[in-house]
Design a protein around this motif. Sequence first.
Motif, PDB file in Angstrom:
ATOM      1  N   ARG A  72       4.833 -29.979  19.702  1.00 54.81           N
ATOM      2  CA  ARG A  72       3.534 -30.538  19.324  1.00 54.81           C
ATOM      3  C   ARG A  72       3.261 -31.842  20.070  1.00 54.81           C
ATOM      4  NH1 ARG A  72       0.855 -28.367  15.084  1.00 54.81           N
ATOM      5  NH2 ARG A  72      -0.156 -30.303  14.530  1.00 54.81           N
ATOM      6  N   LEU A 128      -0.716 -32.607  20.456  1.00 54.71           N
ATOM      7  CA  LEU A 128      -1.215 -32.522  19.079  1.00 54.71           C
ATOM      8  C   LEU A 128      -0.654 -33.641  18.211  1.00 54.71           C
ATOM      9  CD1 LEU A 128      -0.981 -28.672  18.474  1.00 54.71           C
ATOM     10  CD2 LEU A 128      -2.987 -30.029  19.057  1.00 54.71           C
ATOM     11  N   LEU A 129       0.367 -34.298  18.710  1.00 55.29           N
ATOM     12  CA  LEU A 129       1.079 -35.291  17.915  1.00 55.29           C
ATOM     13  C   LEU A 129       1.507 -36.404  18.878  1.00 55.29           C
ATOM     14  CD1 LEU A 129       2.102 -35.231  14.959  1.00 55.29           C
ATOM     15  CD2 LEU A 129       4.230 -34.248  15.798  1.00 55.29           C
ATOM     16  N   THR A 162       0.619 -21.326  21.901  1.00 50.29           N
ATOM     17  CA  THR A 162       0.512 -20.091  21.116  1.00 50.29           C
ATOM     18  C   THR A 162       1.052 -20.248  19.702  1.00 50.29           C
ATOM     19  OG1 THR A 162       2.719 -19.351  21.679  1.00 50.29           O
ATOM     20  CG2 THR A 162       0.912 -18.614  23.097  1.00 50.29           C
ATOM     21  N   GLY A 163       0.680 -19.293  18.887  1.00 49.02           N
ATOM     22  CA  GLY A 163       1.305 -19.057  17.580  1.00 49.02           C
ATOM     23  C   GLY A 163       1.199 -20.205  16.618  1.00 49.02           C
ATOM     24  N   GLN A 164       2.340 -20.621  16.125  1.00 46.23           N
ATOM     25  CA  GLN A 164       2.381 -21.645  15.093  1.00 46.23           C
ATOM     26  C   GLN A 164       1.696 -22.940  15.542  1.00 46.23           C
ATOM     27  OE1 GLN A 164       5.905 -23.792  12.736  1.00 46.23           O
ATOM     28  NE2 GLN A 164       6.448 -21.775  13.478  1.00 46.23           N
ATOM     29  N   TYR A 165       1.718 -23.218  16.847  1.00 48.06           N
ATOM     30  CA  TYR A 165       1.115 -24.470  17.319  1.00 48.06           C
ATOM     31  C   TYR A 165      -0.399 -24.407  17.289  1.00 48.06           C
ATOM     32  CZ  TYR A 165       5.726 -24.544  19.431  1.00 48.06           C
ATOM     33  OH  TYR A 165       7.053 -24.454  19.644  1.00 48.06           O
ATOM     34  N   ALA A 166      -0.950 -23.241  17.549  1.00 47.90           N
ATOM     35  CA  ALA A 166      -2.395 -23.131  17.676  1.00 47.90           C
ATOM     36  C   ALA A 166      -2.773 -21.682  17.416  1.00 47.90           C
ATOM     37  CB  ALA A 166      -2.834 -23.549  19.068  1.00 47.90           C
ATOM     38  N   SER A 167      -3.501 -21.476  16.321  1.00 50.67           N
ATOM     39  CA  SER A 167      -3.750 -20.107  15.892  1.00 50.67           C
ATOM     40  C   SER A 167      -5.108 -19.589  16.375  1.00 50.67           C
ATOM     41  CB  SER A 167      -3.699 -20.087  14.366  1.00 50.67           C
ATOM     42  OG  SER A 167      -4.031 -18.820  13.901  1.00 50.67           O
ATOM     43  N   VAL A 168      -5.278 -18.273  16.336  1.00 51.26           N
ATOM     44  CA  VAL A 168      -6.603 -17.703  16.539  1.00 51.26           C
ATOM     45  C   VAL A 168      -7.304 -17.686  15.180  1.00 51.26           C
ATOM     46  CG1 VAL A 168      -5.899 -16.258  18.465  1.00 51.26           C
ATOM     47  CG2 VAL A 168      -5.793 -15.347  16.158  1.00 51.26           C
ATOM     48  N   GLY A 223       0.757 -24.901  11.318  1.00 50.70           N
ATOM     49  CA  GLY A 223      -0.314 -25.895  11.285  1.00 50.70           C
ATOM     50  C   GLY A 223       0.083 -27.297  10.857  1.00 50.70           C
ATOM     51  N   ARG A 224       1.244 -27.468  10.303  1.00 55.14           N
ATOM     52  CA  ARG A 224       1.612 -28.811   9.877  1.00 55.14           C
ATOM     53  C   ARG A 224       2.641 -29.422  10.801  1.00 55.14           C
ATOM     54  NH1 ARG A 224      -1.024 -28.975   4.781  1.00 55.14           N
ATOM     55  NH2 ARG A 224      -2.830 -28.065   5.633  1.00 55.14           N
ATOM     56  N   PHE A 268      -7.784 -26.135   9.257  1.00 57.03           N
ATOM     57  CA  PHE A 268      -6.635 -26.945   9.631  1.00 57.03           C
ATOM     58  C   PHE A 268      -5.347 -26.295   9.178  1.00 57.03           C
ATOM     59  CE2 PHE A 268      -8.627 -30.863  11.123  1.00 57.03           C
ATOM     60  CZ  PHE A 268      -7.659 -31.248  12.008  1.00 57.03           C
ATOM     61  N   ALA A 269      -5.345 -25.829   7.918  1.00 52.76           N
ATOM     62  CA  ALA A 269      -4.130 -25.236   7.372  1.00 52.76           C
ATOM     63  C   ALA A 269      -3.707 -24.012   8.168  1.00 52.76           C
ATOM     64  CB  ALA A 269      -4.346 -24.870   5.900  1.00 52.76           C
ATOM     65  N   GLY A 281      -4.174 -23.514  11.331  1.00 50.79           N
ATOM     66  CA  GLY A 281      -3.822 -23.802  12.727  1.00 50.79           C
ATOM     67  C   GLY A 281      -4.944 -23.552  13.708  1.00 50.79           C
ATOM     68  N   ASP A 317      -5.830 -26.705  15.488  1.00 48.79           N
ATOM     69  CA  ASP A 317      -4.852 -27.081  16.507  1.00 48.79           C
ATOM     70  C   ASP A 317      -5.168 -26.406  17.827  1.00 48.79           C
ATOM     71  OD1 ASP A 317      -3.409 -28.855  15.061  1.00 48.79           O
ATOM     72  OD2 ASP A 317      -1.937 -27.411  14.353  1.00 48.79           O
ATOM     73  N   ARG A 318      -5.693 -25.194  17.746  1.00 50.17           N
ATOM     74  CA  ARG A 318      -6.138 -24.528  18.971  1.00 50.17           C
ATOM     75  C   ARG A 318      -7.233 -25.367  19.638  1.00 50.17           C
ATOM     76  NH1 ARG A 318      -4.348 -21.061  22.116  1.00 50.17           N
ATOM     77  NH2 ARG A 318      -3.929 -19.551  20.494  1.00 50.17           N
ATOM     78  N   ARG A 352      -7.883 -28.500  19.238  1.00 49.82           N
ATOM     79  CA  ARG A 352      -7.362 -29.793  19.674  1.00 49.82           C
ATOM     80  C   ARG A 352      -6.483 -29.676  20.916  1.00 49.82           C
ATOM     81  NH1 ARG A 352      -5.541 -33.624  15.564  1.00 49.82           N
ATOM     82  NH2 ARG A 352      -3.557 -32.578  15.746  1.00 49.82           N
TER      83      ARG A 352
END
Lengths: 329, 266
Positions: A52, A57-58, A86-92, A328-329, B97-98, B100, B103-104, B106
């Motif tokens: 992240r 993102l962080l 991808t995935g847990q870092y940034a979702s669709v 997402g967290r 946000f929850a 994700g 995050d995409r 961002r």
Amino acid sequence: MTTSHQVAIEAVGLVKKYGATTALAGVDLTVPTGTVLGVLGPNGAGKTTAVRILGTLLQPDAGHATVGGYDVVREAGKVREIIGLTGQYASVDEDMSGRRNLAMIGRLLGYSRSQAKERADELLERFELVDAGDRIAKTYSGGMRRRLDLAASLVGHPSILYLDEPTTGLDPHARNGVWETVRDLVLDGTTVLLTTQYLEEADALADSLMVFDKGRVVASGRPAELKAQAGKQSLDVRPAEPAHLERVAAIVTEAVGARPSVDVVNTLVSVPVSDGTSMPVVVRRLDEAGIAVTELSLRLPSLDEVFLALTGHAAEERPADAVLEGAGR
Amino acid sequence: MSTAVIERPKTRPFAWVQQSLTLAWRNIVRIRQNPEALADVTFQPIIFLALFLFVFGGAISQGAGWRGYLPVLLPGLLVQTVVFATMGTGVGLNDDFAKGVFDRFRSLPIARISPLIGAVLGDAVRYSLSIIVLMASGFVLGFRFQNGIGNGLLGMLIVLLFALSMCWIWVWLGLKLKTAQGVQGIAFLVMFPLTFGSNIFVPADTLPGFLQAFVKISPITYLVDTERALMGGGALQKPLLITLAWMVGLVAIFAPLAIRAYRRRT
């Protein structure tokens, strides 16, 4: 590609704290351009926090990192132009169709309406999602969803890709498909940072590995080097007839000079050895005794064994759905 | 594989406008694909209208009957409906946000403000829908603009603009709070006293003194007075000016807070 740097990703002394918890306690890493770095570690080891930060993102509490030559804090905008997450870092968006998700990202990146549509179609075809393209992503199977995640991260032709546990929860067929895609991307010159809890996956894809534990890097190197670091090789013999297990064990004991472990369930006789010199002796004795074997191998330790040797505890695996829950967290 | 690679275009000035519109479009697509999520702006206003008109209307209007109560109730209920609809914006953002999805956004080279503007613009469609549903129901039951159609439509526009100002509170809280349930909990805690402790359902002078004091400072009161003036008649200038001042104030305070929370949220 934006830069001709030999180093795609470089981090020095990354620290991140959440209150009293230290997620990263000073992490250094380097990923040469066009290679795959596999980051291994159990849940909570700090893998996601590290990615992240590298994905802008962080922000780190201490240390610094560059991606494609750009500082992840001061030049975050530049970094975002060359990375894909991808995935847990940034979702669709689960409530939109696969096609619309891809087209939306294309539009956000500044493609015209028709270019965005064309790019979406191109990616749907590449990831075998054409038939499912107009269904909302919520209805996708695990494998389709993972392919869509991957497609979403590739819309803008990133030169550096972060893959988050890309095959967690997938069946072997779907997993192989994702692996093939990653290999193709690397052939095209993409740099990949891959986190995984599957040691087999890291072994299959990564040029080099880093093992994270409790916010620190506890080991790094090429897969073979890490395996050698963990120590002894092991000699495995699998008789064709389960009834021959005891006789095989006796032969191995005599040849190696140590009592092997006998795995009745898997019909396997296994003993740690320091080198391969006892192997020909075992082969000759088995031949003399007329015992057929289906497997006779001298193998390096598995990465699971490596992890245990390096961290002093096993790499606990969490259930596949917990991976998605933590997003997402 | 096609041979011609579609290159990622260079970033242009004012790209944030198109990015915001793209993200607003996303919210509208989501509404179309999840029509059941519109219950709060469609059925809820109708149920509230029926409840207050037919169940409480006779008692509240003291002999005028529900027909006499409708011209007073509808502009007030319009305000309540739209104010309630604004909290959906915060809940939706929190959910994004929850999951994700933000995050995409961002992680993409887009303006930081675009996802927030996109969310608010997309929700303008929801607010408009709730206004239209409620007004149409009112018309079916016999409600008419007494002060000209132009003023009536202006009233509908002002209540929409008020919603777009007020929703920044929920954008901010949606980004601040951990869960969507938390946002909803706080929203109800604020919305019920704010809308029921007002002149929406009953004349303010029937309320006890301490409540009258609250009603006198509440922006809801002035918005309701504005709506009643535009749709029915009565003094317009004072309530309209106070309402506009509140709208400017809400945006001036909560939009920057929301943007700050968005930047800091990890």
